[in-house]
Scaffold this motif. Sequence first.
Motif, PDB file in Angstrom:
ATOM      1  N   ASP A 186      -5.215  -0.392  -4.158  1.00  0.00           N
ATOM      2  CA  ASP A 186      -5.241   0.167  -5.522  1.00  0.00           C
ATOM      3  C   ASP A 186      -6.256  -0.555  -6.391  1.00  0.00           C
ATOM      4  OD1 ASP A 186      -2.018  -1.264  -6.483  1.00  0.00           O
ATOM      5  OD2 ASP A 186      -3.886  -2.236  -5.988  1.00  0.00           O
ATOM      6  N   ARG A 237      -3.811   1.543   8.527  1.00  0.00           N
ATOM      7  CA  ARG A 237      -4.483   0.566   7.661  1.00  0.00           C
ATOM      8  C   ARG A 237      -4.510  -0.775   8.374  1.00  0.00           C
ATOM      9  NH1 ARG A 237      -4.707   1.453   2.233  1.00  0.00           N
ATOM     10  NH2 ARG A 237      -4.520  -0.786   1.915  1.00  0.00           N
ATOM     11  N   TRP A 296       4.067  -4.103  10.238  1.00  0.00           N
ATOM     12  CA  TRP A 296       3.381  -4.188   8.970  1.00  0.00           C
ATOM     13  C   TRP A 296       2.670  -5.528   8.893  1.00  0.00           C
ATOM     14  CZ3 TRP A 296       8.201  -2.287   9.769  1.00  0.00           C
ATOM     15  CH2 TRP A 296       8.372  -0.929   9.498  1.00  0.00           C
ATOM     16  N   ALA A 306       0.848  -1.190   0.000  1.00  0.00           N
ATOM     17  CA  ALA A 306       0.000   0.000   0.000  1.00  0.00           C
ATOM     18  C   ALA A 306       0.885   1.242   0.000  1.00  0.00           C
ATOM     19  CB  ALA A 306      -0.905  -0.003   1.229  1.00  0.00           C
ATOM     20  N   PRO A 307       0.423   2.316  -0.611  1.00  0.00           N
ATOM     21  CA  PRO A 307       1.219   3.547  -0.575  1.00  0.00           C
ATOM     22  C   PRO A 307       1.341   4.065   0.858  1.00  0.00           C
ATOM     23  CG  PRO A 307      -0.898   3.913  -1.676  1.00  0.00           C
ATOM     24  CD  PRO A 307      -0.823   2.466  -1.324  1.00  0.00           C
ATOM     25  N   ARG A 308       2.439   4.723   1.129  1.00  0.00           N
ATOM     26  CA  ARG A 308       2.643   5.298   2.472  1.00  0.00           C
ATOM     27  C   ARG A 308       1.653   6.421   2.694  1.00  0.00           C
ATOM     28  NH1 ARG A 308       8.844   6.017   3.979  1.00  0.00           N
ATOM     29  NH2 ARG A 308       7.778   6.625   5.862  1.00  0.00           N
ATOM     30  N   SER A 309       1.084   6.426   3.887  1.00  0.00           N
ATOM     31  CA  SER A 309       0.176   7.517   4.257  1.00  0.00           C
ATOM     32  C   SER A 309       0.125   7.598   5.773  1.00  0.00           C
ATOM     33  CB  SER A 309      -1.232   7.290   3.686  1.00  0.00           C
ATOM     34  OG  SER A 309      -1.894   6.281   4.404  1.00  0.00           O
ATOM     35  N   GLY A 310      -0.422   8.670   6.271  1.00  0.00           N
ATOM     36  CA  GLY A 310      -0.539   8.854   7.712  1.00  0.00           C
ATOM     37  C   GLY A 310      -1.755   8.153   8.291  1.00  0.00           C
ATOM     38  N   ILE A 311      -2.558   7.569   7.432  1.00  0.00           N
ATOM     39  CA  ILE A 311      -3.785   6.903   7.886  1.00  0.00           C
ATOM     40  C   ILE A 311      -3.471   5.443   8.207  1.00  0.00           C
ATOM     41  CG2 ILE A 311      -6.124   6.241   7.227  1.00  0.00           C
ATOM     42  CD1 ILE A 311      -6.023   8.601   5.220  1.00  0.00           C
ATOM     43  N   ASP A 315      -1.178  -3.710   5.124  1.00  0.00           N
ATOM     44  CA  ASP A 315      -0.183  -2.854   4.478  1.00  0.00           C
ATOM     45  C   ASP A 315       0.205  -3.346   3.096  1.00  0.00           C
ATOM     46  OD1 ASP A 315       0.374  -0.957   6.739  1.00  0.00           O
ATOM     47  OD2 ASP A 315       0.754  -2.881   7.725  1.00  0.00           O
TER      48      ASP A 315
END
Length: 132
Positions: free
Chosen positions: A130, A27, A106, A20-25, A30
């Motif tokens: 995605d 999940r 992760w 998964a793309p890096r984000s501050g949310i 991963d």
Amino acid sequence: MTTALQPPLPSHPLLRLRLAPRSGIPRRLDGAWWPRSYELLEELPRLLAGLPQAWGHINSVTVNGATWSTTPGRMLAFNQVVRLRRTTAASAPHTVCLLASGQGRWDLLVVPPDTPMDAAEPLMAAAAGDDA
């Protein structure tokens, strides 16, 4: 003088991993990993080699004990010890949890090795976020 020819080294299959793309949310997952077998001692080094360097050194891996082959409590990967833990938690039958001290945790969906490609691809895409 004769020279023995060495057979070519077997080519290593490509790692089937989608992150998964890096984000501050936060999940739940991963990404997804689609190993070629349930032989953890063969599959795990390939996975660890293919992870982003930003994840740091993975020093602990937890897998579902009922799914994977029998494993020792530790293994050596890239000259570093990785602790292997087995769980029978019904909440995570098809996941692998990777821990790196001071870096994070992760969780990856594990797509069963015998899953056909047309079924595995959508699972991996959904786990990586995605699938839109």
